[in-house]
Motif scaffolding. Structure first.
Motif, PDB file in Angstrom:
ATOM      1  N   UNK A 212     -27.606  23.141   8.167  1.00  0.00           N
ATOM      2  CA  UNK A 212     -28.205  22.954   6.851  1.00  0.00           C
ATOM      3  C   UNK A 212     -27.504  23.811   5.808  1.00  0.00           C
ATOM      4  N   UNK A 213     -27.292  23.245   4.627  1.00  0.00           N
ATOM      5  CA  UNK A 213     -26.998  24.071   3.460  1.00  0.00           C
ATOM      6  C   UNK A 213     -28.293  24.736   3.027  1.00  0.00           C
ATOM      7  N   UNK A 214     -28.170  25.955   2.508  1.00  0.00           N
ATOM      8  CA  UNK A 214     -29.346  26.770   2.215  1.00  0.00           C
ATOM      9  C   UNK A 214     -29.196  27.387   0.835  1.00  0.00           C
ATOM     10  N   UNK A 215     -30.159  27.111  -0.049  1.00  0.00           N
ATOM     11  CA  UNK A 215     -30.104  27.659  -1.404  1.00  0.00           C
ATOM     12  C   UNK A 215     -30.647  29.082  -1.435  1.00  0.00           C
ATOM     13  N   UNK A 216     -30.406  29.764  -2.536  1.00  0.00           N
ATOM     14  CA  UNK A 216     -30.927  31.125  -2.698  1.00  0.00           C
ATOM     15  C   UNK A 216     -32.445  31.155  -2.669  1.00  0.00           C
ATOM     16  N   UNK A 217     -33.063  30.038  -3.042  1.00  0.00           N
ATOM     17  CA  UNK A 217     -34.527  29.953  -3.056  1.00  0.00           C
ATOM     18  C   UNK A 217     -35.096  29.566  -1.697  1.00  0.00           C
ATOM     19  N   UNK A 218     -34.204  29.267  -0.732  1.00  0.00           N
ATOM     20  CA  UNK A 218     -34.668  28.934   0.603  1.00  0.00           C
ATOM     21  C   UNK A 218     -34.846  27.456   0.865  1.00  0.00           C
ATOM     22  N   UNK A 219     -34.277  26.602   0.031  1.00  0.00           N
ATOM     23  CA  UNK A 219     -34.379  25.155   0.225  1.00  0.00           C
ATOM     24  C   UNK A 219     -33.260  24.676   1.159  1.00  0.00           C
ATOM     25  N   UNK A 220     -33.637  23.796   2.079  1.00  0.00           N
ATOM     26  CA  UNK A 220     -32.711  23.292   3.086  1.00  0.00           C
ATOM     27  C   UNK A 220     -32.249  21.880   2.759  1.00  0.00           C
ATOM     28  N   UNK A 221     -30.940  21.626   2.962  1.00  0.00           N
ATOM     29  CA  UNK A 221     -30.363  20.290   2.834  1.00  0.00           C
ATOM     30  C   UNK A 221     -29.508  20.045   4.065  1.00  0.00           C
ATOM     31  N   UNK A 222     -29.850  19.022   4.830  1.00  0.00           N
ATOM     32  CA  UNK A 222     -29.097  18.788   6.057  1.00  0.00           C
ATOM     33  C   UNK A 222     -27.638  18.471   5.752  1.00  0.00           C
ATOM     34  N   UNK A 223     -26.743  19.168   6.479  1.00  0.00           N
ATOM     35  CA  UNK A 223     -25.305  18.973   6.300  1.00  0.00           C
ATOM     36  C   UNK A 223     -24.715  18.111   7.408  1.00  0.00           C
ATOM     37  N   UNK A 224     -25.080  18.406   8.664  1.00  0.00           N
ATOM     38  CA  UNK A 224     -24.520  17.636   9.774  1.00  0.00           C
ATOM     39  C   UNK A 224     -25.368  17.857  11.018  1.00  0.00           C
ATOM     40  N   UNK A 225     -25.093  17.029  12.028  1.00  0.00           N
ATOM     41  CA  UNK A 225     -25.705  17.176  13.347  1.00  0.00           C
ATOM     42  C   UNK A 225     -24.604  17.092  14.392  1.00  0.00           C
ATOM     43  N   UNK A 226     -24.692  17.982  15.383  1.00  0.00           N
ATOM     44  CA  UNK A 226     -23.783  17.916  16.512  1.00  0.00           C
ATOM     45  C   UNK A 226     -24.570  17.532  17.748  1.00  0.00           C
ATOM     46  N   UNK A 227     -24.142  16.475  18.425  1.00  0.00           N
ATOM     47  CA  UNK A 227     -24.813  15.997  19.632  1.00  0.00           C
ATOM     48  C   UNK A 227     -24.177  16.624  20.862  1.00  0.00           C
ATOM     49  N   UNK A 228     -24.988  17.352  21.623  1.00  0.00           N
ATOM     50  CA  UNK A 228     -24.526  17.958  22.871  1.00  0.00           C
ATOM     51  C   UNK A 228     -24.550  16.921  23.991  1.00  0.00           C
ATOM     52  N   UNK A 229     -24.058  17.323  25.140  1.00  0.00           N
ATOM     53  CA  UNK A 229     -24.182  16.476  26.323  1.00  0.00           C
ATOM     54  C   UNK A 229     -25.661  16.248  26.642  1.00  0.00           C
ATOM     55  N   UNK A 230     -25.990  15.062  27.112  1.00  0.00           N
ATOM     56  CA  UNK A 230     -27.380  14.753  27.461  1.00  0.00           C
ATOM     57  C   UNK A 230     -27.905  15.758  28.493  1.00  0.00           C
ATOM     58  N   UNK A 231     -29.091  16.309  28.209  1.00  0.00           N
ATOM     59  CA  UNK A 231     -29.698  17.246  29.132  1.00  0.00           C
ATOM     60  C   UNK A 231     -29.171  18.662  29.053  1.00  0.00           C
TER      61      UNK A 231
END
Length: 347
Positions: free
Chosen positions: A173-192
């Motif tokens: 997540x990108x994170x503002x000085x005020x604490x607001x979150x904006x999703x940047x990316x997702x990384x998918x791990x191996x299943x399980x």
């Protein structure tokens, strides 16, 4: 020299909350365990530079669970309780502090929620933002009841990273000085794989992600400009012929970024990995935890010692650490610590 550590615990048996523990580096011993803050299941704790301690807390209200954070002032002992931020439902699993932006983060394994709090002038908290993880869960039985964020903390470039064990996903997540979150990316791990915690090697531009369910480490390239992770390699934290249950737990990177350590619950050990020139890892040692179900561990100030806590056997173990080889040597075992989960140096 005397160094002091905060110990987070469960309170299912004899523990009553947050403890302090001393390490005498001259005598090479743990000593003087002291209850400093009463709380319910304060499994993780984080202290700010202003000496406010943010502890996970679980209580009940009208017979129903409430959970969140309890805020202590550590300027006196026992700690003075300043505030509680509790809502209906189970307590979180992780807490961390962002000093630059005066924020606190929690990850709630049970509800799938990551929360950002703003620190007020007196050290108490107000909620700045929350995100609910809703992705597809993984194949392991432990995952199938929903998302399970187990970690929320800063990347070296001050984004927020959250490891979701339930989804086999690492959120950035990108994170503002005020604490607001904006999703940047997702990384998918191996299943399980069950991602639990992550550390960053800034020399090599890689991250080391520990998988609880897969008993492994994934070495990830981290592209800070793009805000993305990509998989480099995966290693086991236990012998491949170990068939009894194991859950990898804590991961620590030495400050010289040459060695990685992982605790194993079941195989009951700390695994030591050497960081190679390309940032990849080689397993060089395994040492017993001298107890059952080792949770967290941490370095002392100059990283010449490691303190580990074993939850099920109510004991702490002290190791000396060779900075050149990275290997650990048992120094002390069977020091009583009730239901230990988290080890955090006092600031």
């Amino acid at each position: 020299m005397i160094e002091t550590f905060l110990i987070g615990t469960y309170t299912h048996k004899s523990s009553e909350g947050v403890y302090e523990l001393q390490l005498d580096t001259d005598k090479k011993q743990l000593q003087n365990l002291e209850l400093v803050g009463r709380a319910g299941n304060p499994t993780y704790v984080a202290e700010s530079k202003a000496h406010k301690v943010y502890a996970i807390d679980a209580e009940s209200e009208d017979g129903k669970k409430i959970g969140g954070l309890k805020v202590f002032d550590a300027a006196e002992k026992p700690f003075k309780e300043l505030d509680k931020n509790l809502i209906a439902g189970p307590n979180p699993a992780y807490v961390a502090v962002d000093e630059d932006r005066q924020l606190v983060f929690t990850a709630n394994y049970h509800t799938g929620v990551v929360t950002v709090y703003k620190i007020k002038a007196d050290g108490t908290l107000t909620t700045a933002d929350t995100v609910q993880h809703t992705g597809k869960v993984g194949p392991a039985p432990e995952q199938q009841d929903g998302p399970h964020p187990h970690f929320a903390d800063l990347t070296p470039d001050k984004r927020l990273v959250s490891c979701d064990l339930g989804e086999d996903v690492v959120y950035l997540y990108d994170l503002s000085d005020e604490g607001k979150l904006t999703e940047k990316s997702r990384f998918k791990c191996a299943d399980g794989f069950g991602p639990r915690h992550i550390v960053f090697n800034t020399d090599k531009n890689v991250a080391y992600l520990v998988g609880e369910l897969g008993s492994g480490i994934e070495v990830l390239d981290y592209d800070a400009q793009a805000g993305q992770f990509t998989l480099r390699e995966e290693l086991k934290t236990i012998p491949r012929d170990w068939t009894t249950h194991n859950g990898a737990a804590a991961i620590r990177l030495s400050s010289d970024q040459k060695f990685v350590y992982v605790s194993n619950r079941g195989y009951n050990s700390i695994a030591t990995f050497k960081v190679e020139d390309n940032g990849e890892l080689s397993l060089i040692d395994e040492i017993p935890s001298e107890g059952d179900f080792p949770r967290d561990f941490n370095f002392n100030a100059d990283e010449s010692f490691i303190i580990l806590v074993n939850q099920n056997t109510d004991n702490a173990t002290l190791y000396s650490r060779d900075a050149k080889s990275g290997k650990l040597t048992l120094v002390q075992k069977d020091f009583e610590v009730p239901e230990g989960v988290c080890v955090a140096p006092v600031k």
